[in-house]
Scaffold this motif. Structure first.
Motif: not given
Ligand code: SF4
Ligand code: SF4
Length: 112
Positions: A4-6, A8-18, A32-34, A49-56
């Motif tokens: 899941v996305v937690t 730290n994704c909020i206001a970042c949304k780097y989208t590398d995960c996608v 943010m993403l979920v 892949e998440c630069p914000a370490d937001a995926i857990r």
């Molecule tokens: S890479 Fe991390 S911060 Fe970026 S959109 Fe995905 S979950 Fe959010």
């Protein structure tokens, strides 16, 4: 199990995960993403892949509430299929605490 996305994704949304998700189970809100917990196949490739370490993974403590959060918004927001530029304030807000209270928007993103 799911990832899941937690917050730290909020206001970042780097989208590398996608880009790396093999089943396209990321959904896009305004800031943010979920991940849809019922669609995630638990492959784990998005986590590093998440630069914000937001995926857990949901096996970690305190992630249970984020599973419900991810499911709720994945059912409301559009799927996102390709990478886009991060939000302009992403670097500045990376790691900031209290993002959910300060910045979270329930509004859907643009989709893709
Ligand atoms: S890479 Fe991390 S911060 Fe970026 S959109 Fe995905 S979950 Fe959010
Ligand atoms: S763990 Fe795998 S299937 Fe689940 S969101 Fe990440 S990349 Fe997609």
């Amino acid at each position: 199990m799911t990832y899941v996305v937690t917050d730290n994704c909020i206001a970042c949304k780097y989208t590398d995960c996608v880009e790396v998700c093999p089943v396209d189970c990321f959904y896009e809100g305004e800031n943010m993403l979920v991940i849809h917990p019922d669609e995630c196949i638990d492959c784990g490739v998005c986590e590093p892949e998440c630069p914000a370490d937001a995926i857990r993974p949901d096996t970690e403590p305190d992630v249970e509430e984020w599973v419900a959060f991810n499911r709720k918004y994945a059912e409301q927001w559009p799927v996102i299929l390709s990478r886009k530029d991060p939000l302009p304030e992403a670097t500045e807000r990376d790691g900031e605490t209290g993002k959910l209270e300060k910045y979270f928007s329930e509004t859907a993103g643009e989709g893709s």
